[in-house]
Design a protein around this motif. Structure first.
Motif, PDB file in Angstrom:
ATOM      1  N   PRO A  29      76.143  61.434 -15.551  1.00 38.02           N
ATOM      2  CA  PRO A  29      76.091  62.705 -14.836  1.00 38.02           C
ATOM      3  C   PRO A  29      77.440  63.045 -14.198  1.00 38.02           C
ATOM      4  N   SER A  30      77.754  64.319 -14.152  1.00 36.15           N
ATOM      5  CA  SER A  30      78.988  64.781 -13.543  1.00 36.15           C
ATOM      6  C   SER A  30      78.801  66.234 -13.169  1.00 36.15           C
ATOM      7  N   GLY A  31      79.187  66.596 -11.972  1.00 34.34           N
ATOM      8  CA  GLY A  31      79.086  67.994 -11.558  1.00 34.34           C
ATOM      9  C   GLY A  31      80.353  68.744 -11.876  1.00 34.34           C
ATOM     10  N   LYS A  32      81.244  68.094 -12.643  1.00 37.34           N
ATOM     11  CA  LYS A  32      82.572  68.642 -12.847  1.00 37.34           C
ATOM     12  C   LYS A  32      82.721  69.178 -14.265  1.00 37.34           C
ATOM     13  N   ALA A  33      83.942  69.573 -14.599  1.00 39.03           N
ATOM     14  CA  ALA A  33      84.232  70.060 -15.948  1.00 39.03           C
ATOM     15  C   ALA A  33      84.504  68.877 -16.871  1.00 39.03           C
ATOM     16  N   ILE A  34      83.826  67.787 -16.595  1.00 45.11           N
ATOM     17  CA  ILE A  34      84.034  66.542 -17.334  1.00 45.11           C
ATOM     18  C   ILE A  34      82.692  66.020 -17.818  1.00 45.11           C
ATOM     19  N   VAL A  35      82.649  65.641 -19.087  1.00 38.14           N
ATOM     20  CA  VAL A  35      81.447  65.071 -19.678  1.00 38.14           C
ATOM     21  C   VAL A  35      81.806  63.662 -20.117  1.00 38.14           C
ATOM     22  N   ARG A  36      80.997  62.693 -19.756  1.00 33.97           N
ATOM     23  CA  ARG A  36      81.259  61.317 -20.189  1.00 33.97           C
ATOM     24  C   ARG A  36      80.071  60.798 -20.969  1.00 33.97           C
ATOM     25  N   ILE A  37      80.374  60.209 -22.110  1.00 34.52           N
ATOM     26  CA  ILE A  37      79.321  59.591 -22.910  1.00 34.52           C
ATOM     27  C   ILE A  37      79.682  58.118 -23.085  1.00 34.52           C
ATOM     28  N   ASN A  38      78.778  57.268 -22.683  1.00 33.74           N
ATOM     29  CA  ASN A  38      78.960  55.845 -22.968  1.00 33.74           C
ATOM     30  C   ASN A  38      78.301  55.552 -24.311  1.00 33.74           C
ATOM     31  N   GLY A  39      79.113  55.215 -25.295  1.00 32.89           N
ATOM     32  CA  GLY A  39      78.617  55.029 -26.653  1.00 32.89           C
ATOM     33  C   GLY A  39      77.945  53.684 -26.887  1.00 32.89           C
ATOM     34  N   GLY A  40      77.941  52.822 -25.882  1.00 32.74           N
ATOM     35  CA  GLY A  40      77.239  51.557 -25.986  1.00 32.74           C
ATOM     36  C   GLY A  40      77.716  50.654 -27.111  1.00 32.74           C
TER      37      GLY A  40
END
Lengths: 341, 341
Positions: free
Chosen positions: B77-88
C-alpha cells in the motif's frame, strides 16, 4: 599564439563581478543574482567554460533581444505531482530557483514529482540543479534540448540539440554522485575552440553541409554534429527532445533554432526535472540502502576508475581555499564589454 | 556447420507451446501465461533471442531454483504516486501485469508516477512494458540491473549489469516510439553467440580476467564487458544500478550475481518504471504537442535515418499476416527439454 596570464580572484570577487556586469547589461537584479551563482559554481569547480566566460554569452543573448531581462517566473497551479514554471522568456536560473521549493515539497509528498520550466533561455550546465536537489536528499534527473545542431544516427542533417542528461544521487556526508553530459559526441564549445585555434577535429565528430564526415571545425559547425554512442546516444537525444519539448508543451531544438532566426542567442525552450524521494520507496530504511549504493561506488573507485564529478569536487576544494585563477584576457574582454554597455 | 531449417508457426501456436512448456517445467499457470506473452512478442517482432529460445533460459532458472514458480505478486500500500509490487522471487512479467493498472491510474491522477517491481527474476526485454504504457497514452521509462558483468569506464573489473534503459512515447494512430538498449557495449548474448561459433570478438567489447582487452569471447565472458559510449555510457549504467537497485531497496548487479552463487540463473532484483501522463502538463493540448513530436520524427525519417523499433514493427506486420519462422533445431531442443520434464 598570444601568451595569456591569469589572475587570482576570490569567489566573492567572481560573484561581485558577474552580478555587476549582468546588471549593467540590463538584467534585473534577481535574475543577475541567480545567473551569477552558476558562473561562480563554474569557476569554483574548474569548469571555466561555464564560468565568467558565460558573461560574454549572456551579454550576446541580452543584446540580441533573445532573453527577457525582467521576466517574472510564474508558477502555474497544479494539484498534481507536477510543478510548472513559466519563465517568461528569461534566463532559466531564476525560474529553477522559483520552482525548486515546490518541486522538493511535491517529491516529499508524492514520492516522485516533476518540474517543468517553460519558456526559458538556457546557457548553463544542468549539474548545479541536480546537485542542489541531491543535496536535499532527493534523486534527480534533468533534461533540456538546445538548438538543432546534431544529426540522428543514420543521418547527416541536424535535428537534435546537444541535449544534455544530468543525474544526481545523494551521498550522506559526501558530495553527491552527479553527472551531466551532452548526448552529442562532444560539446559544441569543444568544436568552437578548435575552430578558433585553427585545429582539425577528429572525423567522427560530425558532418559538413554536404553530409560528408569532416575534420574542418567550421564545416561541422555549419553542418551537423554526431551523437555520442551511435544509435543508442541518438535514441537518448530523441528522448531528451521529447521529454523537455513536446511533453511539457515547449520547443524542440529545431524550433528553438528557427525562433533564434540567426541572432546567435542561447537556446529558448523548456527543461524537465524529475525528483524522487528515496523515502517514498524505502520509508525509514533510506540509510541502509544508501549505504549499499556506497559499496557500488567503492567497487568503482577501488579499481582506480573515477566517479563522474570527482574532478569538479577536487577543484572546488582548492577554489574554496585558494580562490580561482581567471584568464587575464577574458577579464580584458569583460572590461571591454562593460565599456560598451 | 550443421544445416538448420525452420518451421512456420502461427502466433497462437507459439503461445500454446510456450505456455505448455512453462507449465510442464513447474511454473504456475498465471505466471506461464504472462511469461509466454513476452515470448510471443519476441517471435512476432523478429527478436528471436527473446522468443521461444527463452524457454531454455527460463527452464534453467526454474531447474536451478533461482525463481519461485508459484510466487504471488503483492502490491504494497502507498498513498503516494508510487506503486510497489513484491514479486516474491517469481518472474517479472506477472509482477508487472499486477502493478500496471495501479501505475496507469497513479500517472493519470498525479501526472507522474513510479512502479517498483521488487524481488523478481528477469530474463526478458523491457520494451514490451514501455510499449504497453505508451499504448495507454503515457510516456514511460524503465530500468533494471542484471548480473555484475560490466566494468566501469576507466576500470576493467565487473561492477554493473548490462543495465538496459527503455523509453516509450505515444504516437496516436501509430506504433509508439520505443527504444530499449543495454548500457553495455553489446548484448551479452552477442558475445555468447561468438563463443559458440568459435569466432573472435572486436577488442573493444571487453577485458579478460587480467584486465587486458581481449578478442576471445570466453575470456571476456569470464572477465568484464565494457559499457557503450565510454564514460557517458558508464555513468548511465551506474544510474540504472542506483535507480532500480538501492533506490527501491533491491539488489545491485553484483549482489544479484553473488545471490546466484554460480547457478547460472537469470538475474534477481528490481525494476523501476516511471510513467508520465502528458495531460498532466498539457491538459487538453495533448494532441497539439504530440503532433509537434511527429514533426521531429519526420525530420529523422525524412533524411533516411531510422527510428528505433521500426525493424520490430515491420517484422510484426509480417508475422501477424504470415506467422513466424522458428528454427527446427530450437524446436528439437525444446522437445528434448519436455522429455526431461
Amino acid at each position: 599564439m598570444v601568451v595569456d596570464t591569469d589572475v587570482t580572484m576570490t569567489l566573492d570577487e567572481v560573484r561581485a563581478l558577474a552580478r555587476a556586469v549582468l546588471t549593467e547589461q540590463g538584467l534585473a537584479a534577481d535574475h543577475a543574482e541567480a545567473v551569477a551563482e552558476t558562473m561562480v559554481a563554474g569557476e569554483r569547480d574548474g569548469c571555466t567554460s561555464h564560468g565568467l566566460y558565460r558573461l560574454l554569452v549572456a551579454a550576446r543573448s541580452l543584446a540580441a533581444g533573445v532573453v527577457a531581462p525582467n521576466a517574472l517566473p510564474l508558477a502555474e497551479p497544479s494539484g498534481k505531482a507536477i510543478v510548472r514554471i513559466n519563465g517568461g522568456g528569461g534566463f532559466a536560473q531564476l525560474a529553477f530557483e522559483t520552482g525548486k521549493p515546490a518541486l522538493i515539497a511535491a517529491a516529499r509528498q508524492f514520492g516522485i514529482a516533476a518540474l517543468a520550466l517553460n519558456n526559458v533561455v538556457h546557457f548553463a550546465a544542468l549539474w548545479p540543479e541536480v546537485e542542489a536537489l541531491a543535496g536535499e536528499g532527493l534523486v534527480a534527473l534533468a533534461f533540456t534540448p538546445s538548438h538543432g545542431w546534431v544529426a540522428p544516427a543514420g543521418g547527416t542533417k541536424p535535428v537534435f540539440g546537444t541535449n544534455p542528461i544530468a543525474f544526481g544521487w545523494p551521498r550522506p556526508g559526501r558530495d553527491p554522485f552527479v553527472f551531466d553530459f551532452a548526448t552529442s559526441a562532444v560539446a559544441r564549445g569543444e568544436i568552437e575552440l578548435h575552430r578558433r585555434a585553427g585545429k582539425a577535429i577528429p572525423d567522427d565528430w560530425g558532418y559538413d553541409a554536404d553530409g560528408q564526415p569532416s575534420t574542418d571545425a567550421k564545416a561541422v559547425l555549419d553542418g551537423a554534429m554526431r551523437t555520442f554512442g551511435g544509435h543508442k546516444g541518438s535514441a537518448l537525444a530523441a528522448m531528451v527532445e521529447l521529454l523537455a519539448g513536446p511533453l511539457i508543451g515547449d520547443l524542440t531544438s529545431q524550433e528553438s533554432m528557427a525562433h533564434d532566426a540567426g541572432r546567435g542567442g542561447s537556446p529558448l525552450g523548456g527543461e524537465l526535472i524529475i525528483a524522487i524521494d528515496p523515502a517514498g520507496f524505502l520509508g525509514d530504511e533510506v540509510g541502509t540502502h544508501l549505504a549499499r549504493a556506497e559499496k557500488m561506488f567503492a567497487a568503482i573507485e577501488g579499481q582506480g576508475a573515477r566517479l563522474p564529478s570527482q574532478r569538479r569536487y577536487a577543484a572546488r576544494a582548492i577554489s574554496l581555499r585558494d580562490g580561482v585563477r581567471v584568464s587575464a584576457r577574458l577579464l580584458a574582454d569583460i572590461e571591454l564589454l562593460r565599456k560598451k554597455a
